[in-house]
Scaffold this active site. Structure first.
Site, mmCIF file in Angstrom:
data_model
loop_
_atom_site.group_PDB
_atom_site.id
_atom_site.type_symbol
_atom_site.label_atom_id
_atom_site.label_comp_id
_atom_site.label_asym_id
_atom_site.label_seq_id
_atom_site.Cartn_x
_atom_site.Cartn_y
_atom_site.Cartn_z
ATOM 1 N N ASP A 72 0.844 -1.199 0.000
ATOM 2 C CA ASP A 72 0.000 0.000 0.000
ATOM 3 C C ASP A 72 0.877 1.246 0.000
ATOM 4 O OD1 ASP A 72 -1.876 2.075 0.569
ATOM 5 O OD2 ASP A 72 -3.212 0.593 1.454
ATOM 6 N N SER A 122 -7.051 4.319 -1.660
ATOM 7 C CA SER A 122 -6.927 2.871 -1.591
ATOM 8 C C SER A 122 -8.237 2.140 -1.846
ATOM 9 C CB SER A 122 -6.383 2.454 -0.212
ATOM 10 O OG SER A 122 -5.062 2.884 -0.047
ATOM 11 N N SER A 187 -8.191 -1.404 1.418
ATOM 12 C CA SER A 187 -7.617 -2.394 0.499
ATOM 13 C C SER A 187 -8.254 -3.771 0.646
ATOM 14 C CB SER A 187 -6.103 -2.472 0.675
ATOM 15 O OG SER A 187 -5.501 -1.226 0.400
ATOM 16 N N GLU A 340 -1.408 -7.786 1.996
ATOM 17 C CA GLU A 340 -1.167 -6.344 1.972
ATOM 18 C C GLU A 340 -0.160 -5.901 3.029
ATOM 19 O OE1 GLU A 340 -3.476 -2.045 2.384
ATOM 20 O OE2 GLU A 340 -4.128 -3.763 3.563
ATOM 21 N N HIS A 349 1.954 8.713 5.252
ATOM 22 C CA HIS A 349 0.990 9.785 5.552
ATOM 23 C C HIS A 349 1.454 10.678 6.697
ATOM 24 C CE1 HIS A 349 -2.167 9.076 2.733
ATOM 25 N NE2 HIS A 349 -2.396 7.836 3.117
ATOM 26 N N ASP A 386 -1.043 0.064 -4.860
ATOM 27 C CA ASP A 386 -2.328 0.643 -5.239
ATOM 28 C C ASP A 386 -2.190 2.086 -5.727
ATOM 29 O OD1 ASP A 386 -1.540 1.334 -2.691
ATOM 30 O OD2 ASP A 386 -3.502 1.076 -1.777
ATOM 31 N N HIS A 387 -1.179 2.776 -5.236
ATOM 32 C CA HIS A 387 -0.947 4.173 -5.602
ATOM 33 C C HIS A 387 0.443 4.567 -5.144
ATOM 34 C CE1 HIS A 387 -1.482 4.969 -1.353
ATOM 35 N NE2 HIS A 387 -2.658 4.342 -1.405
ATOM 36 N N HIS A 458 -1.371 10.967 -1.259
ATOM 37 C CA HIS A 458 -0.880 10.008 -2.242
ATOM 38 C C HIS A 458 -0.294 10.756 -3.433
ATOM 39 C CE1 HIS A 458 -4.110 6.966 -0.695
ATOM 40 N NE2 HIS A 458 -3.119 7.152 0.158
#
Length: 502
Positions: A72, A122, A187, A340, A349, A386-387, A458
């Site tokens: 992630d 996500s 996720s 994950e 973050h 995912d990003h 993100h």
């Protein structure tokens, strides 16, 4: 000779041996870097890689097993920095090191945008790589007809999507997922939930949305609806989302307002002596995996702890992944597993680069474990993100310079030092750029950022896909993120569309 003199002698010998080993490693490193000054070194390395590429064989076996690894927020810059970080922990310079999945034979890029946003969250991304359909920001398991918080739209049958886990279950395969976040987080929710908001993890989270009363929260969907209630393995955190506010477990109170104990409901639903609920590492390790058909492991009230801060009885991502494979592989028809590494994203973050890199290194250990427990001939392993995130590596630091430390250069504008790693935005922007090297020893140190935000955002750039095993050659080029489950389903023959079995 007295015992005291013997002890002193042994300590001197040990110290001498350690010094000798350190010198030997340093000499080997110096010799290695000396070789790099010769043209022949790089020519030979390139020729070796050329032969590897020429000898690369395409695997067109049917994928009995599939493991989808999701880092992630594992951007390309995160992978590069983590590669150096992992190498430097092994006393190498780091730049030449490779994470296990970087040696996979096929690589692609994934375009991660949502239908309504340039930069994905996500939830919309999970919908894409698990159901094969792109969606709106903040929604899970629903097509783009449904906007965020639109409960009524989420109830329309045509808007609800099925995931790769549903397809696998329909084909008779065992299924499961492992995460270091809450099992109800965005996720993993893409596996089993259809929710107009990723935030509706429990009914407590929905109480201020008066239009949401007809919709089920994500935890409830996991326990009471398909494919969630048919999963063989569920490992992660988020215990508070399953328990009533009247229940205290492991010293913490649940948050549900409906009075339900969803953990007990899960146990009752399975109706099998081979179904188990575990809440810590000790309980997980005490089980005979060969006798387990279904297992729910909730190892924390919320997310699991960071690896570097884990002083609790929580299993590592590698341990959970290994246990999941041992449980799932009993099925002669094979399995599909989702894994994950969720705390990479959580650390980014908060601008906590050290923790993000370490969580990526832990993610890599889980992948290595999966490679050892499966056979490349019949197991497709796909590793992706995912990003992206806004962390960058910059400046012109010397080779082998600590990736977590100060850059070799000094700013020519203000004559101040700066860090190799930094963020475009986030909570650390208000801090002075003057670096306190003592503070940096803290694993939770916040690396500098430019734009002040409560949380770092993100990034919208593409993320890599690494693959090995049956039909892994499909993962090449620049791909839309929603193609991932379609390619997997083709290889495993679990799709209503084209498959390798046609």
């Amino acid at each position: 000779m007295s015992k005291k003199k013997e002890l002193f002698r042994d300590e001197r010998l040990l110290h001498s041996l350690q010094s000798h080993v350190t010198k030997l490693k340093r000499d080997l490193k110096d010799q290695s870097q000396e070789q790099e000054t010769f043209s022949s070194f790089w020519i030979n390395e390139a020729q070796k890689k050329l032969q590897e590429q020429l000898n690369k064989k395409i695997n067109t076996n049917i994928a009995k097993n599939v493991i989808l690894f999701l880092g992630d927020g594992m951007s390309l810059s995160t992978i590069t920095a983590s590669r150096i970080y992992a190498g430097q922990r092994l006393k190498k310079s780091g730049e030449e090191y490779s994470l296990s999945f970087e040696n996979f034979p096929f690589t692609a890029l994934s375009k991660t945008y949502c239908v309504d946003k340039q930069t994905a969250d996500s939830a919309c991304s999970a919908t894409a790589y698990l159901t094969g359909v792109k969606a709106n920001f903040g929604t899970v398991g629903l097509n783009a007809k449904v906007k965020r918080n639109d409960c009524q739209g989420s109830l329309i049958k045509e808007n609800r999507l099925s995931s790769i886990m549903q397809w696998a279950q329909d084909a008779g395969k065992s299924t499961g997922f492992v995460t270091t976040t809450r099992v109800t987080h965005a996720s993993p929710a893409g596996i089993y939930a259809r929710s107009a908001s990723r935030d509706w993890e429990s009914d407590y989270d929905m109480q201020n949305f008066t239009d949401s009363k007809e919709c089920s929260d994500i935890a409830k969907q996991l326990v009471t609806e398909s494919p969630g209630n048919k999963l063989n393995v569920i490992f992660g955190g988020g215990r508070m989302k399953f328990l009533s506010e009247n229940i205290i477990e492991n010293g913490s109170r649940g948050e549900r307002l409906d009075g339900r104990d969803l953990i007990d409901e899960w146990i009752q639903h399975q109706k099998s002596a081979n179904a188990h609920y575990v809440s810590n590492r000790t309980e997980l390790f005490s089980l005979d995996y060969s006798k387990i058909d279904h297992i729910l492991g909730l190892f924390a009230d919320s997310h699991l702890e960071y690896n570097l801060k884990n002083d609790k009885d929580e299993p590592s991502l590698k341990e959970m992944t290994s246990a999941a494979i041992e449980i799932l592989k009993k099925n002669d028809k094979g399995f599909v597993l989702f894994v994950e590494g969720g705390k990479i994203d959580v650390a980014h973050h908060d601008n906590m680069a050290h923790l993000a890199l370490d969580e990526t290194a832990e993610f890599d250990k889980a992948i290595q474990s999966a490679m050892e427990l499966t056979d490349e001939k019949d197991t497709l392993i796909v590793v992706t993100a995912d990003h992206s995130h806004t962390m960058t590596l910059s400046g012109y630091s010397h080779r082998g310079k600590d990736i977590l430390g100060l850059n070799t250069e000094i700013s020519s504008m203000d004559s101040m030092p700066y860090l190799t790693l930094s963020y475009a935005n986030g909570p650390s922007a208000e801090k002075k750029r003057l670096v306190n090297e003592e503070e940096m020893k803290n694993t939770g140190y916040q690396y500098p950022s430019l734009v002040p935000l409560l949380y770092e955002t993100h990034g919208g750039d593409d993320v890599p896909i690494y693959s090995r095993g049956p039909y892994s050659h499909l993962f090449e080029g620049v791909l839309e993120q929603n193609t991932i489950p379609h390619f997997i389903a083709y290889a495993a023959c679990i799709s209503n569309g084209a498959t390798a079995c046609d």
